[in-house]
Design an enzyme around this catalytic site. Structure first.
Site, short mmCIF file in Angstrom:
data_model
loop_
_atom_site.label_atom_id
_atom_site.label_comp_id
_atom_site.label_asym_id
_atom_site.label_seq_id
_atom_site.Cartn_x
_atom_site.Cartn_y
_atom_site.Cartn_z
N HIS A 199 -1.89 19.94 7.36
CA HIS A 199 -2.45 18.85 6.64
C HIS A 199 -2.03 17.33 6.99
O HIS A 199 -1.23 17.00 6.62
CB HIS A 199 -3.09 19.00 5.96
N HIS A 231 -2.28 6.54 5.36
CA HIS A 231 -3.10 5.11 4.79
C HIS A 231 -3.86 4.59 5.25
O HIS A 231 -4.26 4.80 6.71
CB HIS A 231 -2.20 4.65 4.45
N HIS A 242 12.73 0.87 5.03
CA HIS A 242 12.11 -0.14 4.45
C HIS A 242 12.57 -1.44 5.56
O HIS A 242 14.07 -1.15 6.50
CB HIS A 242 12.71 -1.02 3.53
N CYS A 269 0.70 -0.84 -0.11
CA CYS A 269 0.35 -0.28 0.13
C CYS A 269 0.29 1.44 -0.30
O CYS A 269 0.47 2.38 -0.18
CB CYS A 269 -1.39 0.58 0.81
N ASN A 310 -10.03 0.35 2.27
CA ASN A 310 -9.87 0.81 1.76
C ASN A 310 -8.68 1.18 0.56
O ASN A 310 -8.90 -0.69 -0.36
CB ASN A 310 -8.40 0.14 2.68
N HIS A 367 -14.10 5.84 5.65
CA HIS A 367 -15.85 5.41 5.39
C HIS A 367 -16.50 5.22 4.47
O HIS A 367 -17.07 4.54 4.13
CB HIS A 367 -16.07 6.56 6.27
#
Length: 502
Positions: A392, A396, A305, A226, A429, A425
């Site tokens: 802001h 994810h 990573h 993702c 995802n 909502h």
């Protein structure tokens, strides 16, 4: 997402090597930071002097015209070399997100009815999916691709290609309409999709659809989870540094059709409940002429990573269950590992973005911890206030638990994570494209102002935590189109802790 192990407290075990890495970024630009104020000071002081005094000083020093010309030539040469070696600015001209049609909508009642009618789910698996959905933070308007509305789902290669064409082409078409860019003017193409990697690739599919140039630099990223959207941006940024006056088209998506899990392993049922269809397309440019129309400028990309650790490597793992059904296994340690990756990433980001006062407090906390020990009673590490660095936050939307833990770890307010919760909502995802649905929400609410800074944080298999920092170049007016157009007036909505479905 449920977890039996809470993520680590931020800064309770910060490694100084990550702090040093962040300060190395600053050291690379130290000459500019130190010399520019000095040069400006000298120039202002010279302007205050009487011209006659400057002429007298010049004659007293005995400087010849040849020396002046030579000095001027050297300054021009050094200045040219400096400006030629500076990184090219990377602008986000605009972006577009796929908006699913209403016939793809999956209300809770439909999802549960289909789960009960599936021939491969036992009653325990159905009840488990009910519990996950009740606590997921998803709403009634999330969407699944047409193939997943069948009982059982029709997970064919043809259906997967059809979904890819639908979501990608819709987003790119809208982006082209917004920016007015011609397909033949696109120099770089980067497409990321983790789980669906056909031949020819998705990037080749885009080249064929829009008849892009034969010399286009085309890349297709798969299996990177993702957070791959920010990896794609990082790759595009590096390519734009090497190719002046270029446009880069970046496409982020996840194809749901072939990845429906048809077994009864609980850890592999979670993606069925959380993942929904979506895609985003964005146009990056390094052309200075685009600064006037671009929305944002890319300031930093930081990638972390944790794949060297076996637990981190296997915490999001594609595999087969005992019955041979393939799916994505989400480990119970996922949230703890995500916390470690986040800690590594933001410790590097901190020195790049935090005000000096926050950095001094942060360093003092680290030094005190080394001298007095973290186990001392009453010891509480100082957590930097990232709200002083950003207006802001786009976190994810991997699930309610992800947003909850990041809000707690970073000390964010409900308003700071509103975009993430509302995107989860409304759209679920959507994997790597979720960050752009969140940015779209902020714009749709009319909250983006010139000079505002945006922090995007993404997590992905491997395990990776990546972040990008943007600065808004102009106040963004409320869009007349986009994924939020028909529903933004209803948001934000109250999301209860548990939505009772049975």
């Amino acid at each position: 997402m449920p977890s039996s192990e809470a993520p680590p407290e931020f800064l309770s075990s910060v490694k100084l090597k990550y702090v040093r890495l962040g300060y190395q970024y600053l050291a690379n630009h130290m000459a500019t930071v130190l010399l520019v104020p000095v040069m400006v000071g000298f120039l202002l002081e010279a302007l205050k002097q009487d011209p006659a005094e400057l002429v007298s000083l010049w004659r007293a020093l005995g400087i010849s015209a040849v020396q002046i010309l030579s000095t001027f030539f050297v300054l021009v040469l050094v200045g040219t070399a400096y400006f030629m070696s500076r990184p090219r600015p990377v602008y986000l001209v605009d972006f577009a997100c796929f908006r699913p049609a209403s016939n793809c909508r999956v209300p809770f009642a439909t999802f549960l009815e289909h789960a009960r009618l599936m021939p491969f789910f036992d009653e325990k698996s159905v009840r488990f999916q009910v519990r996950i959905l009740e606590r997921s933070g998803l709403g009634e308007e999330t969407c699944l691709p047409p193939a997943n509305h069948y009982i059982p789902p029709r997970a064919s290669l043809e259906a997967a290609r059809a979904e890819a064409e639908l979501v990608i082409f819709s987003a790119v078409d809208e982006l082209i309409a917004k920016t007015g860019v011609k397909p033949k003017d696109i120099d770089i193409l980067v497409v990321n999709c983790s789980l669906f990697c056909p031949t020819p690739s998705l990037s080749a599919m885009v080249v064929n659809k829009y008849k892009l140039r034969s010399n286009i630099l085309s890349f297709n990223l798969s299996g990177m989870g993702c957070s791959a959207g920010l990896i794609s941006i990082d790759l595009a940024r590096d390519l734009l540094q090497a190719h002046p006056n270029s446009y880069a088209l970046v496409i982020s998506t996840e194809i749901i059709t072939p990845n429906y899990y048809a077994g009864n392993e609980r850890a592999m049922l979670l993606p069925n409940c959380l993942f929904r269809m979506g895609a985003a397309a964005l146009l990056l440019s390094n052309c200075r002429r685009d600064r006037g129309r671009a929305k944002y400028r890319l300031l930093h990309v930081v990638r972390s990573h944790k794949g060297a650790d076996d637990r981190a490597y296997r915490c999001v793992f594609e595999e087969e269950d005992r019955d041979g059904n393939s799916g994505i296994n989400l480990s119970k340690d996922l949230m703890a590992i995500a916390g470690e990756a986040l800690k590594t990433n933001i410790t590097t980001v901190g020195p790049l973005v935090l005000p000096v006062t926050e950095q001094l407090r942060f360093l003092a906390s680290l030094v005190a911890r080394r001298l007095m020990g973290a186990s001392r009673p009453g010891w509480r590490p100082y957590i930097p206030d990232f709200k002083r660095a950003f207006e802001h936050f786009c976190i994810h939307a991997g699930g309610r638990a992800v947003i909850d833990e990041l809000q707690r770890s970073l000390g964010l307010s409900a308003a700071n994570v509103e975009a993430s919760r509302m995107a989860l909502h409304r759209f679920g995802n959507t994997s790597s494209s979720s960050l752009w649905y969140e940015l779209g929400y902020i714009e749709a609410k009319g909250r983006m102002r010139r000079g505002d800074r945006v922090w995007m944080i993404g997590f992905g298999s491997g395990f990776k935590c990546n972040s990008a920092v943007w600065r808004c170049l102009r106040s963004v007016s409320t869009p007349v189109d986009g994924p939020w157009t028909d529903c933004i007036h209803r948001y934000p909505v109250d999301i209860p802790e548990v939505v009772k479905l049975l």
